[in-house]
Design a protein around this motif. Structure first.
Motif, PDB file in Angstrom:
ATOM      1  N   ARG A   1       0.863  -1.184   0.000  1.00  0.00           N
ATOM      2  CA  ARG A   1       0.000   0.000   0.000  1.00  0.00           C
ATOM      3  C   ARG A   1       0.899   1.233   0.000  1.00  0.00           C
ATOM      4  N   ALA A   2       0.645   2.155  -0.901  1.00  0.00           N
ATOM      5  CA  ALA A   2       1.457   3.366  -0.989  1.00  0.00           C
ATOM      6  C   ALA A   2       1.198   4.243   0.232  1.00  0.00           C
ATOM      7  N   ARG A   3       2.297   4.814   0.764  1.00  0.00           N
ATOM      8  CA  ARG A   3       2.199   5.632   1.974  1.00  0.00           C
ATOM      9  C   ARG A   3       3.072   6.869   1.821  1.00  0.00           C
ATOM     10  N   THR A   4       2.654   7.919   2.489  1.00  0.00           N
ATOM     11  CA  THR A   4       3.448   9.137   2.558  1.00  0.00           C
ATOM     12  C   THR A   4       3.578   9.528   4.018  1.00  0.00           C
ATOM     13  N   GLU A   5       4.805   9.807   4.425  1.00  0.00           N
ATOM     14  CA  GLU A   5       5.015  10.306   5.780  1.00  0.00           C
ATOM     15  C   GLU A   5       5.221  11.816   5.689  1.00  0.00           C
ATOM     16  N   LEU A   6       4.355  12.561   6.361  1.00  0.00           N
ATOM     17  CA  LEU A   6       4.432  14.017   6.362  1.00  0.00           C
ATOM     18  C   LEU A   6       5.530  14.492   7.315  1.00  0.00           C
ATOM     19  N   LEU A   7       5.915  15.741   7.187  1.00  0.00           N
ATOM     20  CA  LEU A   7       6.982  16.290   8.015  1.00  0.00           C
ATOM     21  C   LEU A   7       6.680  16.204   9.510  1.00  0.00           C
ATOM     22  N   ASP A   8       5.388  16.262   9.858  1.00  0.00           N
ATOM     23  CA  ASP A   8       5.018  16.189  11.279  1.00  0.00           C
ATOM     24  C   ASP A   8       4.924  14.753  11.789  1.00  0.00           C
ATOM     25  N   GLY A   9       5.271  13.780  10.935  1.00  0.00           N
ATOM     26  CA  GLY A   9       5.251  12.383  11.334  1.00  0.00           C
ATOM     27  C   GLY A   9       3.951  11.659  11.007  1.00  0.00           C
ATOM     28  N   GLU A  10       2.918  12.405  10.591  1.00  0.00           N
ATOM     29  CA  GLU A  10       1.649  11.767  10.234  1.00  0.00           C
ATOM     30  C   GLU A  10       1.854  10.905   8.982  1.00  0.00           C
ATOM     31  N   ILE A  11       1.219   9.731   8.973  1.00  0.00           N
ATOM     32  CA  ILE A  11       1.318   8.798   7.849  1.00  0.00           C
ATOM     33  C   ILE A  11      -0.009   8.810   7.086  1.00  0.00           C
ATOM     34  N   LEU A  12       0.091   8.996   5.775  1.00  0.00           N
ATOM     35  CA  LEU A  12      -1.091   8.932   4.916  1.00  0.00           C
ATOM     36  C   LEU A  12      -1.024   7.652   4.095  1.00  0.00           C
ATOM     37  N   ASP A  13      -2.060   6.826   4.188  1.00  0.00           N
ATOM     38  CA  ASP A  13      -2.169   5.638   3.342  1.00  0.00           C
ATOM     39  C   ASP A  13      -2.967   6.017   2.108  1.00  0.00           C
ATOM     40  N   HIS A  14      -2.428   5.677   0.929  1.00  0.00           N
ATOM     41  CA  HIS A  14      -3.075   6.032  -0.334  1.00  0.00           C
ATOM     42  C   HIS A  14      -3.940   4.885  -0.843  1.00  0.00           C
ATOM     43  N   ASP A  15      -4.753   5.191  -1.843  1.00  0.00           N
ATOM     44  CA  ASP A  15      -5.662   4.202  -2.423  1.00  0.00           C
ATOM     45  C   ASP A  15      -5.041   3.486  -3.617  1.00  0.00           C
ATOM     46  N   TRP A  16      -3.784   3.096  -3.483  1.00  0.00           N
ATOM     47  CA  TRP A  16      -3.149   2.275  -4.503  1.00  0.00           C
ATOM     48  C   TRP A  16      -2.003   1.498  -3.879  1.00  0.00           C
ATOM     49  N   TYR A  17      -1.641   0.433  -4.572  1.00  0.00           N
ATOM     50  CA  TYR A  17      -0.506  -0.398  -4.183  1.00  0.00           C
ATOM     51  C   TYR A  17       0.584  -0.205  -5.225  1.00  0.00           C
ATOM     52  N   SER A  18       1.837  -0.373  -4.806  1.00  0.00           N
ATOM     53  CA  SER A  18       2.916  -0.225  -5.770  1.00  0.00           C
ATOM     54  C   SER A  18       4.077  -1.170  -5.457  1.00  0.00           C
ATOM     55  N   ALA A  19       4.890  -1.357  -6.472  1.00  0.00           N
ATOM     56  CA  ALA A  19       6.107  -2.158  -6.370  1.00  0.00           C
ATOM     57  C   ALA A  19       7.129  -1.552  -7.312  1.00  0.00           C
ATOM     58  N   LEU A  20       8.401  -1.738  -7.014  1.00  0.00           N
ATOM     59  CA  LEU A  20       9.476  -1.324  -7.908  1.00  0.00           C
ATOM     60  C   LEU A  20      10.130  -2.577  -8.471  1.00  0.00           C
ATOM     61  N   ILE A  21      10.365  -2.565  -9.784  1.00  0.00           N
ATOM     62  CA  ILE A  21      11.098  -3.667 -10.404  1.00  0.00           C
ATOM     63  C   ILE A  21      12.155  -3.071 -11.323  1.00  0.00           C
TER      64      ILE A  21
END
Length: 150
Positions: free
Chosen positions: A17-37
């Protein structure tokens, strides 16, 4: 913290699940999954545009088909970009230049079976900085549209 499961595909690897960590430490979970190849020495992001693990699992075969088609699909993608943005018939040299300059960036699958392939202008001569071409493919892998995204 996300309790979304990791989804593994035998050829594509682990999708998270794609996630973003904001500068204040809050974590946002996004509505997509990802992988790197890695594809031909390039790091390419694969995304499945859904937060539902069941929908993501259903999209993985379509992503795998797109990756398997890349030996011929790459040229189709770059030719579509050049043709889509040319005022006249592009020359063979223009098509060849784009084929070598436009690199895979992201392959994004959607729940309706379509795929969008984002390309990167590796030399910076074809698109302004911060913009990139995206080629939209239908369920059968045919080009339906070429757009510029930012």
């Amino acid at each position: 913290m996300s309790d979304a499961p990791e989804i593994t595909h035998p050829e594509l690897g682990a999708f998270r699940r794609a996630r973003t960590e904001l500068l204040d430490g809050e974590i946002l979970d996004h509505d997509w999954y990802s992988a790197l190849i890695e594809i031909d020495g390039e790091s390419v992001e694969l995304t499945a545009a859904s937060g539902s693990p069941e929908e993501v699992r259903a999209m993985l075969p379509r992503i795998a088909e797109t990756v398997q088609a890349l030996p011929t699909l790459r040229r189709v993608l770059s030719d579509a970009v050049v043709t889509g943005f040319s005022e006249g018939e592009p020359t063979a040299a223009e098509l060849d230049d784009a084929a070598s300059d436009l690199e895979l960036q992201t392959i994004a699958a959607h729940p309706d079976g379509t795929v969008t392939v984002h390309l990167d202008d590796s030399c910076g001569e074809h698109f302004p900085e911060g913009y990139w071409p995206a080629v939209h493919l239908d369920r059968d892998g045919a080009v339906t549209e070429v757009t510029v995204e930012a």
